[in-house]
Design a protein around this motif. Structure first.
Motif, PDB file in Angstrom:
ATOM      1  N   ASN A  55       5.306  10.216   2.169  1.00  0.00           N
ATOM      2  CA  ASN A  55       4.839   9.058   1.401  1.00  0.00           C
ATOM      3  C   ASN A  55       5.550   7.831   1.932  1.00  0.00           C
ATOM      4  O   ASN A  55       6.762   7.814   2.045  1.00  0.00           O
ATOM      5  N   GLU A  56       4.778   6.805   2.241  1.00  0.00           N
ATOM      6  CA  GLU A  56       5.347   5.612   2.869  1.00  0.00           C
ATOM      7  C   GLU A  56       4.739   4.373   2.221  1.00  0.00           C
ATOM      8  O   GLU A  56       3.578   4.384   1.815  1.00  0.00           O
ATOM      9  N   ARG A  57       5.543   3.313   2.129  1.00  0.00           N
ATOM     10  CA  ARG A  57       5.053   2.028   1.624  1.00  0.00           C
ATOM     11  C   ARG A  57       4.862   1.080   2.789  1.00  0.00           C
ATOM     12  O   ARG A  57       5.745   0.937   3.636  1.00  0.00           O
ATOM     13  N   PHE A  58       3.707   0.429   2.815  1.00  0.00           N
ATOM     14  CA  PHE A  58       3.430  -0.560   3.852  1.00  0.00           C
ATOM     15  C   PHE A  58       3.093  -1.889   3.168  1.00  0.00           C
ATOM     16  O   PHE A  58       2.181  -1.939   2.337  1.00  0.00           O
ATOM     17  N   ALA A  63       0.868  -1.186   0.000  1.00  0.00           N
ATOM     18  CA  ALA A  63       0.000   0.000   0.000  1.00  0.00           C
ATOM     19  C   ALA A  63       0.902   1.231   0.000  1.00  0.00           C
ATOM     20  O   ALA A  63       1.765   1.377   0.875  1.00  0.00           O
ATOM     21  N   GLN A  64       0.732   2.095  -1.007  1.00  0.00           N
ATOM     22  CA  GLN A  64       1.461   3.362  -1.062  1.00  0.00           C
ATOM     23  C   GLN A  64       0.565   4.382  -0.361  1.00  0.00           C
ATOM     24  O   GLN A  64      -0.526   4.678  -0.828  1.00  0.00           O
ATOM     25  N   VAL A  65       1.011   4.898   0.783  1.00  0.00           N
ATOM     26  CA  VAL A  65       0.155   5.745   1.624  1.00  0.00           C
ATOM     27  C   VAL A  65       0.747   7.146   1.732  1.00  0.00           C
ATOM     28  O   VAL A  65       1.925   7.298   2.052  1.00  0.00           O
ATOM     29  N   GLU A  66      -0.086   8.149   1.439  1.00  0.00           N
ATOM     30  CA  GLU A  66       0.324   9.541   1.661  1.00  0.00           C
ATOM     31  C   GLU A  66      -0.165   9.926   3.046  1.00  0.00           C
ATOM     32  O   GLU A  66      -1.356   9.856   3.346  1.00  0.00           O
ATOM     33  N   LEU A  67       0.780  10.334   3.910  1.00  0.00           N
ATOM     34  CA  LEU A  67       0.456  10.663   5.302  1.00  0.00           C
ATOM     35  C   LEU A  67       0.654  12.150   5.550  1.00  0.00           C
ATOM     36  O   LEU A  67       1.532  12.774   4.959  1.00  0.00           O
TER      37      LEU A  67
END
Length: 187
Positions: free
Chosen positions: A53-56, A39-43
């Motif tokens: 931007n973080e990858r989980f 999941a590419q998540v913009e925090l």
């Protein structure tokens, strides 16, 4: 705090990550041709507004934080601080005026605002979705102009400019959606 998998993150979730509190703004699930899905998540940081931007991966565990929501009444503004009162305990708190961002002009005296708390720290304030405003300046109504998508600019009593339908005239009250900052309906 409940831990969730990286693929269970949804927009609007508040996460504890790298020692800070972050709200998930945008989530894209990516399945590359090679390797595992993630999941590419913009925090967005709830304390200072910075973005990340973080990858989980699905195996990653993250702390999901529940914020306590309280209805509070807006009283007044002083020295760049907004003063709110708790409707139950009558305690007053001060928050910086920039907590509302571009929606600040829609805040009206006596308005009930939802403030989100993490423990005793106020992190976010949300205005009601619809607010009534008065039009102070717009072009006059033109007879026979009935095109469906012809909007005209209007200046509201709080200084915000919105686009309104041609049938709405000056000194009329309209309802504005505070999320999209657009005309919703006549009041």
């Amino acid at each position: 705090m409940p831990k969730i998998n990286g693929n269970e993150i949804r927009p609007g979730n508040v996460l504890e990550h790298n020692g800070g509190l972050w709200a998930a703004v945008k989530v894209d699930h990516v399945k590359p041709g090679k390797g595992g899905a993630f999941a590419q998540v913009e925090l967005r940081n709830l304390r200072n507004g910075s973005k990340l931007n973080e990858r989980f991966r699905s195996a990653d565990k993250v702390e999901r934080v529940r914020l306590e929501q309280k209805d509070q009444q807006f009283l007044y503004e002083t020295d760049g601080q907004l003063v709110f009162m708790d409707m139950e305990t009558f305690e007053q708190i001060e928050l910086p005026a920039d907590i509302l961002g571009e929606r600040r002009p829609f805040l009206q005296d006596g308005m009930t605002v939802v403030i989100e708390y993490y423990e005793s720290e106020a992190l976010n304030a949300t205005l009601p979705q619809k607010v009534t405003c008065k039009i102070v300046e717009t072009e006059p109504v033109v007879k026979g102009q009935t095109a469906a998508n012809s909007f005209k600019p209007a200046l509201l009593d709080n200084g915000v400019r919105v686009m309104v339908p041609p049938f709405v005239g000056q000194d009329e009250d309209i309802v504005v959606n505070t999320e999209t900052m657009e005309y919703a309906e006549r009041a």
